[in-house]
Write an enzyme that holds these catalytic residues in place. Structure first.
Site, PDB file in Angstrom:
ATOM      1  N   LYS A   1       5.584   0.205  13.754  1.00 16.53           N
ATOM      2  CA  LYS A   1       6.824  -0.564  13.971  1.00 16.53           C
ATOM      3  C   LYS A   1       8.061   0.186  13.480  1.00 16.53           C
ATOM      4  O   LYS A   1       9.077   0.216  14.166  1.00 16.53           O
ATOM      5  CB  LYS A   1       6.732  -1.926  13.269  1.00 16.53           C
TER       6      LYS A   1
ATOM      7  N   ARG B   1       8.982 -13.248   9.432  1.00 18.42           N
ATOM      8  CA  ARG B   1       7.609 -12.929   9.027  1.00 18.42           C
ATOM      9  C   ARG B   1       6.680 -14.125   9.194  1.00 18.42           C
ATOM     10  O   ARG B   1       5.466 -13.993   9.090  1.00 18.42           O
ATOM     11  CB  ARG B   1       7.610 -12.450   7.566  1.00 18.42           C
TER      12      ARG B   1
ATOM     13  N   ARG C   1      -4.672   8.173   6.005  1.00 15.86           N
ATOM     14  CA  ARG C   1      -3.463   8.836   5.492  1.00 15.86           C
ATOM     15  C   ARG C   1      -3.723   9.488   4.141  1.00 15.86           C
ATOM     16  O   ARG C   1      -4.409   8.924   3.288  1.00 15.86           O
ATOM     17  CB  ARG C   1      -2.315   7.833   5.354  1.00 15.86           C
TER      18      ARG C   1
ATOM     19  N   ARG D   1      -3.379   6.590  -1.148  1.00 16.32           N
ATOM     20  CA  ARG D   1      -2.762   5.519  -1.927  1.00 16.32           C
ATOM     21  C   ARG D   1      -3.714   4.330  -2.009  1.00 16.32           C
ATOM     22  O   ARG D   1      -4.479   4.066  -1.073  1.00 16.32           O
ATOM     23  CB  ARG D   1      -1.453   5.061  -1.284  1.00 16.32           C
TER      24      ARG D   1
ATOM     25  N   ARG E   1      -4.622  -6.773   4.313  1.00 11.83           N
ATOM     26  CA  ARG E   1      -3.272  -6.840   4.880  1.00 11.83           C
ATOM     27  C   ARG E   1      -3.310  -7.372   6.316  1.00 11.83           C
ATOM     28  O   ARG E   1      -2.434  -8.135   6.735  1.00 11.83           O
ATOM     29  CB  ARG E   1      -2.622  -5.449   4.859  1.00 11.83           C
TER      30      ARG E   1
END
Length: 220
Positions: A13, A88, A127, A161, A172
């Protein structure tokens, strides 16, 4: 043009918002930027948000809505904006509708970036960030370093992370499905939702999005 951008974590996004806003000559308004700007400038809303955040609490919708309303009233947003991260939830979507109605305006489109859940997990969990410089980002599949675990740029150690772990990513996603995804049905009832695939190269997704927007071929 007034657009809301939605999609799960890892849909790209932020990247697409920047490209689309530039192509459409409208400001990219992200929730993260709103919070950082208000807190750094010491606004009343920023102080309220910081107090909740420092206490480990969620910032109430009223504060987020207030920040968004203030930002959308600024001169550069007079001809439109692209909202990223707001609304949201359905309550925020209803508040946004009320704000726009009060100004005699409405949204032009809600752009839904669609990505399979397994792809989201693959994108985020793969990542790796450089400990020396967090702007050096690699991916075990899509942009692997020449030497595993070592930053190509500075030789620093690459790490994952904590919030990029697969378990955290799936949590999430669950939050997204529960809290944010319902706004898609809310906007579908208004005939505003445009769904596009967010798979492929960044430029391909941008072109797809531009073509799908109302009068998108002219906007490009």
């Amino acid at each position: 043009m007034r657009i809301v951008l939605v999609g799960p974590p890892g849909a790209g996004k932020g990247t697409q918002a920047a490209y689309l806003a530039k192509n459409l000559s409208i400001p990219h308004i992200s929730t993260g930027d709103l919070f950082r700007a208000n807190i750094s400038q010491g606004t009343d809303l920023g102080k309220q948000a910081k107090a909740y955040m420092d206490a480990g609490d969620l910032v109430p919708d009223s504060v987020t809505i207030g920040m968004a309303k203030d930002r959308m009233s600024q001169p550069d947003a007079a001809n439109g904006f692209l909202l990223d991260g707001f609304p949201r939830n359905v309550s925020q979507a209803e508040a946004l509708d009320e704000m726009l109605r009060a100004e005699g305006m409405r949204l032009d489109a809600v752009l839904d970036l669609e990505v399979p859940e397994d792809e989201v997990v693959k994108r985020i969990a793969g990542r790796r960030i450089c400990r020396n410089d967090s702007s050096h980002v690699f991916h075990v599949t899509y942009s692997a370093p020449k030497t595993e675990g070592v930053c190509d740029t500075c030789g620093g150690e690459l790490y994952q992370r904590a919030d990029d772990s697969e378990d955290t990513v799936r949590n999430r996603l669950e939050v997204y499905h529960t809290q944010t995804e319902p706004i898609i049905d809310y906007y579908k009832a208004q005939g505003l939702v445009v769904t596009i695939s967010a798979l492929g190269k960044v430029t391909e997704v941008t072109e797809r999005a531009m073509a799908a927007l109302p009068n998108g071929d002219k906007a490009a």
